[in-house]
Each structure stands twice: as structure tokens, then as C-alpha cells.
Design a protein around this motif. Structure first.
Motif, PDB file in Angstrom:
ATOM      1  N   UNK A  11       0.838  -1.200   0.000  1.00  0.00           N
ATOM      2  CA  UNK A  11       0.000   0.000   0.000  1.00  0.00           C
ATOM      3  C   UNK A  11       0.877   1.256   0.000  1.00  0.00           C
ATOM      4  N   UNK A  12       1.537   1.475  -1.130  1.00  0.00           N
ATOM      5  CA  UNK A  12       2.346   2.681  -1.271  1.00  0.00           C
ATOM      6  C   UNK A  12       1.440   3.894  -1.442  1.00  0.00           C
ATOM      7  N   UNK A  13       2.025   5.079  -1.343  1.00  0.00           N
ATOM      8  CA  UNK A  13       1.229   6.295  -1.508  1.00  0.00           C
ATOM      9  C   UNK A  13       0.629   6.372  -2.915  1.00  0.00           C
ATOM     10  N   UNK A  14       1.383   5.933  -3.922  1.00  0.00           N
ATOM     11  CA  UNK A  14       0.856   5.942  -5.285  1.00  0.00           C
ATOM     12  C   UNK A  14      -0.288   4.955  -5.411  1.00  0.00           C
ATOM     13  N   UNK A  15      -0.129   3.780  -4.814  1.00  0.00           N
ATOM     14  CA  UNK A  15      -1.193   2.775  -4.840  1.00  0.00           C
ATOM     15  C   UNK A  15      -2.458   3.338  -4.202  1.00  0.00           C
ATOM     16  N   UNK A  16      -2.309   3.996  -3.052  1.00  0.00           N
ATOM     17  CA  UNK A  16      -3.466   4.571  -2.365  1.00  0.00           C
ATOM     18  C   UNK A  16      -4.122   5.646  -3.213  1.00  0.00           C
ATOM     19  N   UNK A  17      -3.318   6.495  -3.843  1.00  0.00           N
ATOM     20  CA  UNK A  17      -3.876   7.567  -4.670  1.00  0.00           C
ATOM     21  C   UNK A  17      -4.689   7.005  -5.822  1.00  0.00           C
ATOM     22  N   UNK A  18      -4.146   5.978  -6.477  1.00  0.00           N
ATOM     23  CA  UNK A  18      -4.856   5.349  -7.590  1.00  0.00           C
ATOM     24  C   UNK A  18      -6.151   4.710  -7.112  1.00  0.00           C
ATOM     25  N   UNK A  19      -6.082   4.027  -5.967  1.00  0.00           N
ATOM     26  CA  UNK A  19      -7.252   3.336  -5.450  1.00  0.00           C
ATOM     27  C   UNK A  19      -8.350   4.312  -5.042  1.00  0.00           C
ATOM     28  N   UNK A  20      -7.994   5.382  -4.348  1.00  0.00           N
ATOM     29  CA  UNK A  20      -9.006   6.346  -3.919  1.00  0.00           C
ATOM     30  C   UNK A  20      -9.634   7.047  -5.116  1.00  0.00           C
ATOM     31  N   UNK A  21      -8.827   7.288  -6.136  1.00  0.00           N
ATOM     32  CA  UNK A  21      -9.364   7.896  -7.356  1.00  0.00           C
ATOM     33  C   UNK A  21     -10.342   6.945  -8.038  1.00  0.00           C
ATOM     34  N   UNK A  22      -9.968   5.667  -8.110  1.00  0.00           N
ATOM     35  CA  UNK A  22     -10.839   4.664  -8.731  1.00  0.00           C
ATOM     36  C   UNK A  22     -12.145   4.517  -7.962  1.00  0.00           C
ATOM     37  N   UNK A  23     -12.053   4.463  -6.638  1.00  0.00           N
ATOM     38  CA  UNK A  23     -13.253   4.320  -5.812  1.00  0.00           C
ATOM     39  C   UNK A  23     -14.153   5.547  -5.962  1.00  0.00           C
TER      40      UNK A  23
ATOM     41  N   UNK B  40     -12.481  -6.045  -8.911  1.00  0.00           N
ATOM     42  CA  UNK B  40     -11.036  -5.997  -8.677  1.00  0.00           C
ATOM     43  C   UNK B  40     -10.665  -4.800  -7.799  1.00  0.00           C
ATOM     44  N   UNK B  41     -11.294  -3.658  -8.041  1.00  0.00           N
ATOM     45  CA  UNK B  41     -11.033  -2.465  -7.219  1.00  0.00           C
ATOM     46  C   UNK B  41     -11.453  -2.725  -5.776  1.00  0.00           C
ATOM     47  N   UNK B  42     -12.625  -3.331  -5.594  1.00  0.00           N
ATOM     48  CA  UNK B  42     -13.098  -3.650  -4.243  1.00  0.00           C
ATOM     49  C   UNK B  42     -12.136  -4.596  -3.541  1.00  0.00           C
ATOM     50  N   UNK B  43     -11.632  -5.585  -4.269  1.00  0.00           N
ATOM     51  CA  UNK B  43     -10.687  -6.540  -3.686  1.00  0.00           C
ATOM     52  C   UNK B  43      -9.392  -5.850  -3.264  1.00  0.00           C
ATOM     53  N   UNK B  44      -8.891  -4.963  -4.099  1.00  0.00           N
ATOM     54  CA  UNK B  44      -7.642  -4.269  -3.798  1.00  0.00           C
ATOM     55  C   UNK B  44      -7.788  -3.288  -2.639  1.00  0.00           C
ATOM     56  N   UNK B  45      -9.012  -2.835  -2.369  1.00  0.00           N
ATOM     57  CA  UNK B  45      -9.230  -1.969  -1.214  1.00  0.00           C
ATOM     58  C   UNK B  45      -8.912  -2.694   0.092  1.00  0.00           C
ATOM     59  N   UNK B  46      -8.974  -4.031   0.066  1.00  0.00           N
ATOM     60  CA  UNK B  46      -8.611  -4.800   1.256  1.00  0.00           C
ATOM     61  C   UNK B  46      -7.160  -4.556   1.641  1.00  0.00           C
ATOM     62  N   UNK B  47      -6.301  -4.340   0.657  1.00  0.00           N
ATOM     63  CA  UNK B  47      -4.892  -4.062   0.931  1.00  0.00           C
ATOM     64  C   UNK B  47      -4.758  -2.787   1.760  1.00  0.00           C
TER      65      UNK B  47
END
Length: 247
Positions: free
Chosen positions: A141-153, A192-199
Motif C-alpha cells: 500500500x504505497x502512496x501511489x497505490x493509495x492515490x490510484x485506489x481512492x481515485x478509482x473508488x 477488482x477495485x473492491x478486492x484491492x481496497x482490502x490491501x
């Protein structure tokens, strides 16, 4: 899911740093978080069994659907901004979502034989897989990963909101419900986005424990994980229904 920015005050590292600078009698632990998560899951299951039973008895379950969905959403918003209230409101959230999930699952189960057990099994499997990937540091869960995930959500939430509004005017977005290749593809991406939010949930729990977050963060972390699991289950249920209707 109400917070979408990587530097938001709820999930950000600064939250735990500020909390750790304040004196508390007890700090957050993994065992405490796990027990609270188990308690919330038990409430969800009990409420789901109740509303499913009402459906089987021929009762009108729409109050469970709308009451559970709206009630759960409102409670989730309050907890998102008042983390210290999580211990009081998380059980209410779990019950509301359980009533909603039981009713929705009963409807899907009446249309597609065996779909609910498949969705439950896949949700558990995805949870275990994501936990293994996180512990093995294959997905971090890097900062870039979090940014991408929050944007996707955020994008998904806005799209769903638009779809809900236009449906009130009698306009449907077909691929949201149909079993076409586009519809199935969309559901796969959202799942897939929902699953990755678990990270991100796992990372939040680990950071809270490491940085000495207060005891009430156990409730908040369990609540956040529950929100993701509910979302993941619903998306898997929707995907399976599309695949079944496409046969």
C-alpha cells in the motif's frame, strides 16, 4: 468508501501519529481488532438470516432493502467523520447492512440457484488471497497505490450515483445490469477495485498497531474492513448474476 484522497485524515499516517501523541489507557491491538471484526460479522450474519427468513415467509422485504441500505450509508458517513464513535455505531451499521444483504441475497438466490453460496465462498477466498498477498509484500500500500485506489473508488461512486439519479427519471444504463461482455467486463473491474481496497484496510490496521493508535481504532478498523467486504460481496454477487444470465 466515503473518503477518497490519499492524504485524508481518517486513513492517513498523520492520524495515527496524532493519536499516538495523546495519552490513552490502552492501545490498538491485532487481537482486539480481530475480535471486533468477528463480532460485526456475526451481527451481519444474524441480521441477514432474519431478513432472508422474512423473504422466505412471503413478507415484503423492501423495507429491509431500503432501510438497511440508507441506514447503513448514513451510519457509515457519521463514523467516517467521527471515528471515536465507531464503537457505538459499528454494531448498528452491521445490523443495517445485514438486513440489506439478507434481503438482496434472497432475491438473487430466488433467480439464480446457488449464486449466494458461490458469492460468499468467493468473497472469503478473495479476502484470504489479498491477506496472503499483503503479508508476503507482493502488493504493498504505497502512496501511489493509495492515490490510484481512492481515485478509482471515487470514480465508481460518482458513476453509481449518476446511474441512480438517471434511473429515477426512467433511464437505465444497460451494462450495469445486463450480462453482455461490456457489463461483465465492468463488473470484473469494479470487483477488482473492491478486492484491492482490502490491501488498504490491512495497511491501516498495521499502521494503527505500529504507531500506537487508541483502542477505539480497533472498532474503526473493523468497521472499515466490513465496509469493503460488504462492497466486495455485492460486486461478486452482481458479477455472478451477469455470468449466469449470459449462459
Amino acid at each position: 468508501m466515503a473518503l477518497f484522497e490519499s492524504n485524508n485524515p481518517v486513513l492517513g499516517e498523520k492520524t495515527f501519529q496524532e493519536a499516538s501523541r495523546t495519552e490513552y489507557s490502552e492501545a490498538m491491538t491485532l487481537g482486539g481488532t480481530t475480535r471486533k471484526m468477528g463480532f460485526l460479522l456475526a451481527l451481519v450474519l444474524a441480521a441477514a438470516v432474519y431478513s432472508w427468513g422474512k423473504f422466505a415467509s412471503g413478507y415484503n422485504i423492501m423495507p429491509f432493502v431500503w432501510g438497511g441500505a440508507i441506514g447503513g450509508f448514513v451510519i457509515a458517513l457519521i463514523i467516517s467523520f467521527k471515528k471515536e464513535w465507531a464503537g457505538y455505531l459499528s454494531p448498528a451499521y452491521a445490523i443495517a447492512e445485514g438486513l440489506f444483504l439478507g434481503a438482496i441475497s434472497a432475491v438473487y438466490g430466488s433467480m439464480y440457484d446457488g449464486i449466494v453460496l458461490q458469492a460468499v465462498g468467493l468473497t472469503i477466498g478473495v479476502f484470504i488471497a489479498m491477506l496472503i498477498l499483503y503479508q508476503a509484500k507482493i502488493i504493498r500500500a504505497t502512496e501511489r497505490f493509495k492515490s490510484v485506489m481512492y481515485t478509482a473508488v471515487a470514480g465508481i461512486a460518482i458513476f453509481y450515483l449518476i446511474a441512480f439519479v438517471v434511473r429515477m427519471f426512467g433511464i437505465d444504463i444497460p451494462f450495469l445490469h445486463e450480462g453482455s461482455m461490456l457489463g461483465i467486463g465492468f463488473s470484473i473491474v469494479v470487483t477488482a477495485v473492491a478486492a484491492l481496497m482490502l490491501i488498504i484496510n490491512f495497511d491501516m490496521i498495521e499502521n494503527g498497531i505500529t504507531q500506537g493508535a487508541p483502542k477505539y481504532f480497533e472498532w474503526y478498523a473493523a468497521f472499515a474492513l466490513m465496509v469493503t467486504l460488504v462492497w466486495l460481496y455485492l460486486e461478486i454477487l452482481r458479477l455472478l448474476s451477469k455470468l449466469s444470465s449470459n449462459k
